[in-house]
Write a protein that holds these residues in place. Sequence first.
Motif, PDB file in Angstrom:
ATOM      1  N   HIS A  47      50.599   4.040   3.935  1.00 55.17           N
ATOM      2  CA  HIS A  47      51.735   3.534   3.161  1.00 55.17           C
ATOM      3  C   HIS A  47      51.204   2.436   2.250  1.00 55.17           C
ATOM      4  CE1 HIS A  47      56.185   2.759   2.719  1.00 55.17           C
ATOM      5  NE2 HIS A  47      55.659   1.703   2.106  1.00 55.17           N
ATOM      6  N   VAL A  48      51.373   2.627   0.940  1.00 52.50           N
ATOM      7  CA  VAL A  48      50.919   1.646  -0.045  1.00 52.50           C
ATOM      8  C   VAL A  48      52.130   0.855  -0.529  1.00 52.50           C
ATOM      9  CG1 VAL A  48      49.832   1.312  -2.294  1.00 52.50           C
ATOM     10  CG2 VAL A  48      48.991   3.107  -0.754  1.00 52.50           C
ATOM     11  N   LEU A  49      52.069  -0.462  -0.374  1.00 62.06           N
ATOM     12  CA  LEU A  49      53.157  -1.347  -0.798  1.00 62.06           C
ATOM     13  C   LEU A  49      52.586  -2.389  -1.751  1.00 62.06           C
ATOM     14  CD1 LEU A  49      56.078  -2.379  -0.596  1.00 62.06           C
ATOM     15  CD2 LEU A  49      55.421  -3.634   1.470  1.00 62.06           C
ATOM     16  N   ILE A  50      53.034  -2.355  -3.018  1.00 63.69           N
ATOM     17  CA  ILE A  50      52.543  -3.268  -4.043  1.00 63.69           C
ATOM     18  C   ILE A  50      53.711  -4.110  -4.556  1.00 63.69           C
ATOM     19  CG2 ILE A  50      51.491  -3.452  -6.330  1.00 63.69           C
ATOM     20  CD1 ILE A  50      50.046  -0.822  -5.781  1.00 63.69           C
ATOM     21  N   VAL A  51      53.519  -5.415  -4.567  1.00 68.16           N
ATOM     22  CA  VAL A  51      54.523  -6.340  -5.099  1.00 68.16           C
ATOM     23  C   VAL A  51      53.862  -7.179  -6.179  1.00 68.16           C
ATOM     24  CG1 VAL A  51      56.137  -8.201  -4.599  1.00 68.16           C
ATOM     25  CG2 VAL A  51      55.687  -6.434  -2.856  1.00 68.16           C
TER      26      VAL A  51
ATOM     27  N   ASP B 163      40.944  21.512  12.131  1.00 68.41           N
ATOM     28  CA  ASP B 163      42.245  22.182  12.114  1.00 68.41           C
ATOM     29  C   ASP B 163      43.077  21.665  10.944  1.00 68.41           C
ATOM     30  OD1 ASP B 163      42.168  23.709  14.729  1.00 68.41           O
ATOM     31  OD2 ASP B 163      41.840  21.663  15.478  1.00 68.41           O
ATOM     32  N   PRO B 164      44.148  22.395  10.583  1.00 64.76           N
ATOM     33  CA  PRO B 164      45.035  21.914   9.521  1.00 64.76           C
ATOM     34  C   PRO B 164      45.711  20.597   9.908  1.00 64.76           C
ATOM     35  CG  PRO B 164      45.388  24.252   9.931  1.00 64.76           C
ATOM     36  CD  PRO B 164      44.513  23.748  11.036  1.00 64.76           C
ATOM     37  N   ILE B 165      46.046  19.794   8.904  1.00 65.78           N
ATOM     38  CA  ILE B 165      46.729  18.529   9.134  1.00 65.78           C
ATOM     39  C   ILE B 165      47.673  18.251   7.962  1.00 65.78           C
ATOM     40  CG2 ILE B 165      44.942  17.112   8.012  1.00 65.78           C
ATOM     41  CD1 ILE B 165      45.486  14.962  10.166  1.00 65.78           C
ATOM     42  N   VAL B 166      48.730  17.504   8.242  1.00 64.06           N
ATOM     43  CA  VAL B 166      49.693  17.113   7.208  1.00 64.06           C
ATOM     44  C   VAL B 166      49.439  15.664   6.807  1.00 64.06           C
ATOM     45  CG1 VAL B 166      52.128  16.730   6.669  1.00 64.06           C
ATOM     46  CG2 VAL B 166      51.453  18.713   8.039  1.00 64.06           C
ATOM     47  N   HIS B 167      49.291  15.431   5.511  1.00 69.78           N
ATOM     48  CA  HIS B 167      49.300  14.064   4.989  1.00 69.78           C
ATOM     49  C   HIS B 167      50.694  13.801   4.432  1.00 69.78           C
ATOM     50  CE1 HIS B 167      49.107  11.419   1.325  1.00 69.78           C
ATOM     51  NE2 HIS B 167      48.854  10.583   2.323  1.00 69.78           N
ATOM     52  N   ASN B 168      51.389  12.831   5.020  1.00 72.38           N
ATOM     53  CA  ASN B 168      52.742  12.464   4.596  1.00 72.38           C
ATOM     54  C   ASN B 168      52.688  11.010   4.141  1.00 72.38           C
ATOM     55  OD1 ASN B 168      55.460  12.093   4.211  1.00 72.38           O
ATOM     56  ND2 ASN B 168      56.045  12.348   6.353  1.00 72.38           N
ATOM     57  N   GLY B 169      52.485  10.799   2.834  1.00 72.37           N
ATOM     58  CA  GLY B 169      52.228   9.460   2.332  1.00 72.37           C
ATOM     59  C   GLY B 169      53.311   8.937   1.403  1.00 72.37           C
ATOM     60  N   VAL B 170      53.367   7.610   1.283  1.00 69.88           N
ATOM     61  CA  VAL B 170      54.347   6.945   0.418  1.00 69.88           C
ATOM     62  C   VAL B 170      53.674   5.766  -0.280  1.00 69.88           C
ATOM     63  CG1 VAL B 170      56.412   5.486   0.395  1.00 69.88           C
ATOM     64  CG2 VAL B 170      56.422   7.623   1.687  1.00 69.88           C
TER      65      VAL B 170
END
Length: 433
Positions: free
Chosen positions: A184-188, A208-215
């Motif tokens: 999670h990238v948070l920039i202020v 194995d397969p993997i999910v990247h769920n990023g914000v």
Amino acid sequence: MTTQTVLPVEPDVLKTASVSNGEPAWLTESRVNALKLAAELPLPQLEKTRIDRWNLQNYGTPRQGKADVAQEIPEIVSALVDLKEQSNLIVQRNSAAVFTKLSADLAAKGVIFTDLETAAREHGDLVQKYLYTVVKTEENLLTALHSAMWSGGVFLYVPKNVEIEVPLQSIFLVDDSKSVFAPHVLIVAEANSRVTYVDNYISGDLSDPIVHNGVAEVIVQAGAKVQFATVHDLSEKTTDLTYRRSVIENDGRIEWIIGEMNAGDTMSDTSSVLKGNGSTSDAKVIAIGSGSQKMNYTTRAVHFGKNSDSQMITRAVMREQATAIINGVTKIEHGATKANGEQTEKVLMLSPKARGDANPILLIDEDDVTAGHAASVGQVNPEQIYYLMSRGITKEEAERLIIYGFLAPVVADIPLEKLQQQLQTLVEGKLGQ
């Protein structure tokens, strides 16, 4: 409800992991509540894409205990950056940061640049003030799961009137399919500040397969300017789901420079909320698809402020049997007088089996505005090939030059020379040059 009824982790396991990582109580509670909410939310509805048919099963297991920052930096990371010379860098491997460095002069100015887990412990009030304010937990199943399971990440805070001349960089590496990989990238950026942030997502050997769920959440306060450049180069075993969003106040500016170089299925939504008067957004995106990839890219600007301005350019090249849905959305709300929104989406197909769909969308609720769009989908122009060949250039070289010229508006704007070179190498590799 969606077809995914089983959550990737149990609430008690998530809570235990959060406590063992030394996270503050407010964050532990937030994670558990987000997981409960995820069970009630649907997957996002994407334009012409059935994301429920993608492989969304393996999110990995949350890390128990704080990360070992003493582990060796893999060669794949060292090839991208000189760890001895780079003063402002974060490296995350799988679920945790393994290298963090901020120059003394920036620290003396009050700049904070560290992984988000550390920031939650050491700067809790500041993180809690902004976390999940731009990308809301309750938006859909993916955002709720991300709020519950994010790991590592980045917190970049630039105080008022501080202008940073050098780019700050982070590298996110996934090479373990059993670990959660969800930065999670948070920039202020406070009022009248300026900063350039660059990140790079890469894969090692995955079993194995993997999910990247990023914000990524970016808060641009009045008069501030943020340049955000990112390159995603994840393997075919990684399903990449990414939300990037910024809220821009009066006279603030966000510039997005995005290279989508993944080999696996990809969904990305890059949005600018032009809240303030005189706020501006400039988004440049390039994407290359190959094999049997399925991709859905949305670039969005929502105008609330008067005299706000948004520009979008998307270039996509499709090879083999790859398919891409390219969405450009400009929304001008009532009251956003004198707003201007322009967008262009272009798709170049290099194979008769490749598919590209460019969808420019203008939603205008105000009269006193200007807006426009352009979209095209096609193959390499044979007249251009003929012209170049008439100048003594081979057909293969002519095609290569045309493709590079097609992608140049984004490649040339990458703010780090090494990253620009890497993107150029990735383009060559994906195009089989």
